[in-house]
Write a protein that holds these residues in place. Sequence first.
Motif, mmCIF file in Angstrom:
data_model
loop_
_atom_site.group_PDB
_atom_site.id
_atom_site.type_symbol
_atom_site.label_atom_id
_atom_site.label_comp_id
_atom_site.label_asym_id
_atom_site.label_seq_id
_atom_site.Cartn_x
_atom_site.Cartn_y
_atom_site.Cartn_z
ATOM 1 N N TRP A 1 0.836 -1.200 0.000
ATOM 2 C CA TRP A 1 0.000 0.000 0.000
ATOM 3 C C TRP A 1 0.874 1.255 0.000
ATOM 4 O O TRP A 1 0.667 2.176 -0.784
ATOM 5 N N ARG A 2 1.869 1.282 0.867
ATOM 6 C CA ARG A 2 2.749 2.456 0.943
ATOM 7 C C ARG A 2 3.469 2.686 -0.384
ATOM 8 O O ARG A 2 3.621 3.830 -0.808
ATOM 9 N N SER A 3 3.904 1.635 -1.021
ATOM 10 C CA SER A 3 4.576 1.761 -2.325
ATOM 11 C C SER A 3 3.630 2.344 -3.364
ATOM 12 O O SER A 3 4.024 3.214 -4.161
ATOM 13 N N LEU A 4 2.399 1.891 -3.362
ATOM 14 C CA LEU A 4 1.407 2.407 -4.306
ATOM 15 C C LEU A 4 1.127 3.889 -4.042
ATOM 16 O O LEU A 4 1.063 4.693 -4.971
ATOM 17 N N VAL A 5 0.993 4.259 -2.782
ATOM 18 C CA VAL A 5 0.747 5.663 -2.427
ATOM 19 C C VAL A 5 1.939 6.523 -2.832
ATOM 20 O O VAL A 5 1.767 7.597 -3.424
ATOM 21 N N ARG A 6 3.137 6.058 -2.540
ATOM 22 C CA ARG A 6 4.337 6.829 -2.910
ATOM 23 C C ARG A 6 4.418 7.030 -4.422
ATOM 24 O O ARG A 6 4.775 8.112 -4.891
ATOM 25 N N ALA A 7 4.091 6.002 -5.176
ATOM 26 C CA ALA A 7 4.108 6.127 -6.639
ATOM 27 C C ALA A 7 3.070 7.147 -7.098
ATOM 28 O O ALA A 7 3.337 7.941 -8.011
ATOM 29 N N ALA A 8 1.906 7.156 -6.478
ATOM 30 C CA ALA A 8 0.875 8.129 -6.836
ATOM 31 C C ALA A 8 1.328 9.548 -6.502
ATOM 32 O O ALA A 8 1.096 10.482 -7.279
ATOM 33 N N ILE A 9 2.006 9.709 -5.387
ATOM 34 C CA ILE A 9 2.526 11.028 -5.002
ATOM 35 C C ILE A 9 3.611 11.463 -5.986
ATOM 36 O O ILE A 9 3.616 12.606 -6.454
ATOM 37 N N ASP A 10 4.512 10.554 -6.301
ATOM 38 C CA ASP A 10 5.610 10.869 -7.223
ATOM 39 C C ASP A 10 5.113 11.243 -8.615
ATOM 40 O O ASP A 10 5.784 11.970 -9.340
ATOM 41 N N GLN B 1 -0.292 1.769 10.520
ATOM 42 C CA GLN B 1 -0.647 2.070 9.125
ATOM 43 C C GLN B 1 -1.542 3.299 9.066
ATOM 44 O O GLN B 1 -1.347 4.178 8.237
ATOM 45 N N LYS B 2 -2.514 3.386 9.967
ATOM 46 C CA LYS B 2 -3.412 4.547 9.991
ATOM 47 C C LYS B 2 -2.663 5.809 10.410
ATOM 48 O O LYS B 2 -2.876 6.893 9.840
ATOM 49 N N LEU B 3 -1.782 5.694 11.385
ATOM 50 C CA LEU B 3 -0.991 6.853 11.812
ATOM 51 C C LEU B 3 -0.039 7.307 10.713
ATOM 52 O O LEU B 3 0.186 8.510 10.528
ATOM 53 N N TRP B 4 0.533 6.355 9.970
ATOM 54 C CA TRP B 4 1.406 6.708 8.850
ATOM 55 C C TRP B 4 0.646 7.551 7.832
ATOM 56 O O TRP B 4 1.145 8.574 7.361
ATOM 57 N N LEU B 5 -0.581 7.129 7.490
ATOM 58 C CA LEU B 5 -1.365 7.867 6.508
ATOM 59 C C LEU B 5 -1.727 9.255 7.032
ATOM 60 O O LEU B 5 -1.631 10.242 6.293
ATOM 61 N N LEU B 6 -2.092 9.356 8.290
ATOM 62 C CA LEU B 6 -2.389 10.658 8.884
ATOM 63 C C LEU B 6 -1.167 11.574 8.799
ATOM 64 O O LEU B 6 -1.266 12.725 8.362
ATOM 65 N N ASN B 7 -0.015 11.059 9.189
ATOM 66 C CA ASN B 7 1.227 11.861 9.132
ATOM 67 C C ASN B 7 1.592 12.226 7.701
ATOM 68 O O ASN B 7 2.065 13.336 7.441
ATOM 69 N N LEU B 8 1.364 11.313 6.772
ATOM 70 C CA LEU B 8 1.643 11.590 5.369
ATOM 71 C C LEU B 8 0.752 12.722 4.857
ATOM 72 O O LEU B 8 1.239 13.650 4.206
ATOM 73 N N PHE B 9 -0.539 12.660 5.164
ATOM 74 C CA PHE B 9 -1.436 13.746 4.765
ATOM 75 C C PHE B 9 -0.941 15.080 5.330
ATOM 76 O O PHE B 9 -0.936 16.098 4.633
ATOM 77 N N THR C 1 -6.328 15.393 9.403
ATOM 78 C CA THR C 1 -7.348 14.625 10.121
ATOM 79 C C THR C 1 -8.618 14.509 9.283
ATOM 80 O O THR C 1 -9.218 13.432 9.173
ATOM 81 N N ARG C 2 -9.033 15.604 8.663
ATOM 82 C CA ARG C 2 -10.234 15.577 7.821
ATOM 83 C C ARG C 2 -10.051 14.645 6.620
ATOM 84 O O ARG C 2 -10.967 13.906 6.254
ATOM 85 N N LEU C 3 -8.867 14.688 6.014
ATOM 86 C CA LEU C 3 -8.604 13.814 4.867
ATOM 87 C C LEU C 3 -8.582 12.347 5.284
ATOM 88 O O LEU C 3 -9.086 11.481 4.562
ATOM 89 N N LEU C 4 -8.004 12.073 6.446
ATOM 90 C CA LEU C 4 -7.985 10.694 6.932
ATOM 91 C C LEU C 4 -9.408 10.191 7.177
ATOM 92 O O LEU C 4 -9.738 9.053 6.825
ATOM 93 N N ILE C 5 -10.249 11.023 7.751
ATOM 94 C CA ILE C 5 -11.635 10.626 7.998
ATOM 95 C C ILE C 5 -12.338 10.318 6.675
ATOM 96 O O ILE C 5 -13.051 9.309 6.563
ATOM 97 N N LEU C 6 -12.135 11.150 5.676
ATOM 98 C CA LEU C 6 -12.726 10.879 4.356
ATOM 99 C C LEU C 6 -12.203 9.569 3.772
ATOM 100 O O LEU C 6 -12.960 8.750 3.247
ATOM 101 N N HIS C 7 -10.893 9.399 3.844
ATOM 102 C CA HIS C 7 -10.247 8.203 3.288
ATOM 103 C C HIS C 7 -10.768 6.947 3.979
ATOM 104 O O HIS C 7 -11.128 5.957 3.316
ATOM 105 N N GLU C 8 -10.828 6.981 5.294
ATOM 106 C CA GLU C 8 -11.293 5.810 6.041
ATOM 107 C C GLU C 8 -12.779 5.561 5.799
ATOM 108 O O GLU C 8 -13.219 4.409 5.770
#
Length: 192
Positions: free
Chosen positions: A68-77, A127-135, A152-159
């Motif tokens: 998942w992290r690899s996929l997210v990083r690729a999307a960011i890149d 994993q959830k904290l990583w995504l929050l920190n990444l946002f 926090t708002r983005l994490l709530i939407l994502h979840e």
Amino acid sequence: MPDPRSITPAGRRIVAAAEDLFYSRGITAVGVDLIAEHAGTTKRTLYNQFGSKDRLVASYLAERDQRWRSLVRAAIDACDDPAEAVTAPFEALRTWSATNTRGCAFINALAELPDPSHPAYRIAEHQKLWLLNLFEQLAAAAHRSDPATLATRLLILHEGVLATQPLPRDTLSTSTELARALVGLSREAADG
């Protein structure tokens, strides 16, 4: 949890079988006998590689987390604009959801394994904290006002998308649009 580099080919088959079974049937519904059978190994091999079902569950989630992290990083890149990068995890989720239709394995694990001392619980929580920190990092890099609140708002939407994924609704498109609107409003507040 064993070091991924020390897992044998049989151990990799066990993790693959466990992933398929845990994700499709649930962690508590699947026993080690069934995993060993699907992996074409013995319970003894499973225990030699992982020590316990709990550690196997943690290994399964850790491998999903890395993918998942690899996929997210690729999307960011792939983003040219820092503001666009803030919502890249939603685009990654679109790709991820094409083959993961039973919702979020981490949310599922947290629901099935409520004990915070369980090794899989900690992986799901991280994993959830990583995504929050990444946002938050992405929002700060895009010069958005109050990156922590936006994150926090983005994490709530994502979840929320993940929790509603099994329903016959396209909540991802709506949530992505809303996330982009929040990022845009956050910029206006920073400019104002």
